[in-house]
Design an enzyme around this catalytic site. Sequence first.
Site, PDB file in Angstrom:
ATOM      1  N   ALA A   1       2.253   1.262   3.392  1.00 54.52           N
ATOM      2  CA  ALA A   1       2.590  -0.036   3.968  1.00 54.52           C
ATOM      3  C   ALA A   1       3.380  -0.836   2.941  1.00 54.52           C
ATOM      4  O   ALA A   1       2.813  -1.532   2.110  1.00 54.52           O
ATOM      5  CB  ALA A   1       1.330  -0.797   4.373  1.00 54.52           C
TER       6      ALA A   1
ATOM      7  N   GLY B   1      30.782   3.185 -24.620  1.00 52.19           N
ATOM      8  CA  GLY B   1      29.591   3.874 -25.102  1.00 52.19           C
ATOM      9  C   GLY B   1      28.540   2.947 -25.670  1.00 52.19           C
ATOM     10  O   GLY B   1      27.332   3.189 -25.522  1.00 52.19           O
TER      11      GLY B   1
ATOM     12  N   GLU C   1      10.159  -7.682  -3.129  1.00 51.88           N
ATOM     13  CA  GLU C   1      10.271  -8.913  -2.331  1.00 51.88           C
ATOM     14  C   GLU C   1      11.198  -8.722  -1.128  1.00 51.88           C
ATOM     15  O   GLU C   1      11.886  -9.642  -0.695  1.00 51.88           O
ATOM     16  CB  GLU C   1      10.751 -10.090  -3.193  1.00 51.88           C
ATOM     17  CG  GLU C   1       9.829 -10.454  -4.340  1.00 51.88           C
ATOM     18  CD  GLU C   1       8.420 -10.788  -3.886  1.00 51.88           C
ATOM     19  OE1 GLU C   1       8.232 -11.181  -2.714  1.00 51.88           O
ATOM     20  OE2 GLU C   1       7.485 -10.641  -4.703  1.00 51.88           O
TER      21      GLU C   1
ATOM     22  N   GLU D   1       0.841  -1.191   0.000  1.00 47.88           N
ATOM     23  CA  GLU D   1       0.000   0.000   0.000  1.00 47.88           C
ATOM     24  C   GLU D   1       0.881   1.248   0.000  1.00 47.88           C
ATOM     25  O   GLU D   1       2.072   1.165   0.295  1.00 47.88           O
ATOM     26  CB  GLU D   1      -0.912   0.012   1.236  1.00 47.88           C
ATOM     27  CG  GLU D   1      -1.866  -1.152   1.298  1.00 47.88           C
ATOM     28  CD  GLU D   1      -2.761  -1.105   2.534  1.00 47.88           C
ATOM     29  OE1 GLU D   1      -2.717  -0.091   3.271  1.00 47.88           O
ATOM     30  OE2 GLU D   1      -3.504  -2.080   2.757  1.00 47.88           O
TER      31      GLU D   1
ATOM     32  N   SER E   1       7.396  -2.390   3.397  1.00 45.73           N
ATOM     33  CA  SER E   1       8.045  -3.435   4.188  1.00 45.73           C
ATOM     34  C   SER E   1       7.280  -3.721   5.477  1.00 45.73           C
ATOM     35  O   SER E   1       7.275  -4.846   5.965  1.00 45.73           O
ATOM     36  CB  SER E   1       9.479  -3.019   4.519  1.00 45.73           C
ATOM     37  OG  SER E   1      10.243  -2.848   3.336  1.00 45.73           O
TER      38      SER E   1
END
Length: 387
Positions: free
Chosen positions: A130, A344, A367, A127, A132
């Site tokens: 929310a 490059g 994860e 969320e 970890s």
Amino acid sequence: MDFSLTDEQNMLIRTTRAFVEQELFPYEAEVERTGELRPDLVEEIKAKAIAAGLYAANMPEEAGGAGLDTVSWVLYEKELSRANYALHWTCVARPSNILMACTPEQRERYLYPTVRGERSDCLAMTEPEAGSDVRSMKCSAVKDGDDWVINGTKHFISHADVADFVILFAASGVEETPRGPKKLITAFLIDKGTPGFEVLPGYENVSHRGYKNSILRFENCRVPSSQVLGEVHKGFEVANDWLGPTRLQVAAGCLGRAERALDLALQWAATRKQFGQQIGKFQGVSFKLADMATRYKAAEMLTLNAAWKADQGAMTDEDAAMAKLFASEMLAFVTDEALQIHGGMGLMSELPLERLWRDARIERIWEGTSEIQRHIISRALLRPLGA
């Protein structure tokens, strides 16, 4: 210790690698250029993956999957991960093992069709406030008669745009503990199209083009109790029972991409000439290759050791955390050094290196961040000493 692979494992590696190179590699440039995965292409490759026995190979035989042991599954994930993430994940799907917690009725509606490739799932925990700290989730599920009413928002939900249903984790109550109140979590199976459930476009991401994240919004979304996955208030227990190897999946994916980057660097070092000789003969390049190969091998050993312990029923959270931590940080190092060796050209989209380099960044975040993995490891080290 016996580090040799079985004939079956070697065949799995060859089969998966051939599939990736023949069916996925040709479409990488298109997905990278457009940022989209054509639905007709998904169905075409999915059919080939099912015919090859590679689709949903992570699932147990009882569910219709290949029933791979953990070591074989890690080897399979490593090979698939050499390709663009959207291609290998969407077209050669690996359903969430948490669906094994389904009731018999739920298995007919969700588990078996998903393993057969008729439906697809996504997992919704994270969320805006929310990440970890999963216990701080605000998305709530309140009992109302025989139904549950869900309100709240989830974000960073991978492949929710193409999923048919979501495995949702929501706060369903509170329990008192010696450390104070703690939220109880329940898992739900919610079909896309359920009134009050909306899937919104997510954020633009520098990693894994074509593999989208979404925002899920629930406003008085009513679902019957028959949609509870596992037991009420036991969502964490369900997740811990079935999602343990997920960090090994990340580690295996890092191995596949690191191996591809290392191979590209070796080929370039052996053929690119400067000052009259191959650049691999310069110590500045050769030492980079040595460090890349050594870190790769160490990550491989950590990952396979954790997988072997999982098959013995002995893998700990510390084992999985070490594998995920080291493999994800190894991938960042290897892709960066491979790009440096190319100079490059490494940053040009004509080569896959700039993609591998970009894609590597997310592996230290999802994860469980590297910091979370270090917390798990250090806590395991200190706990026996009472610290």
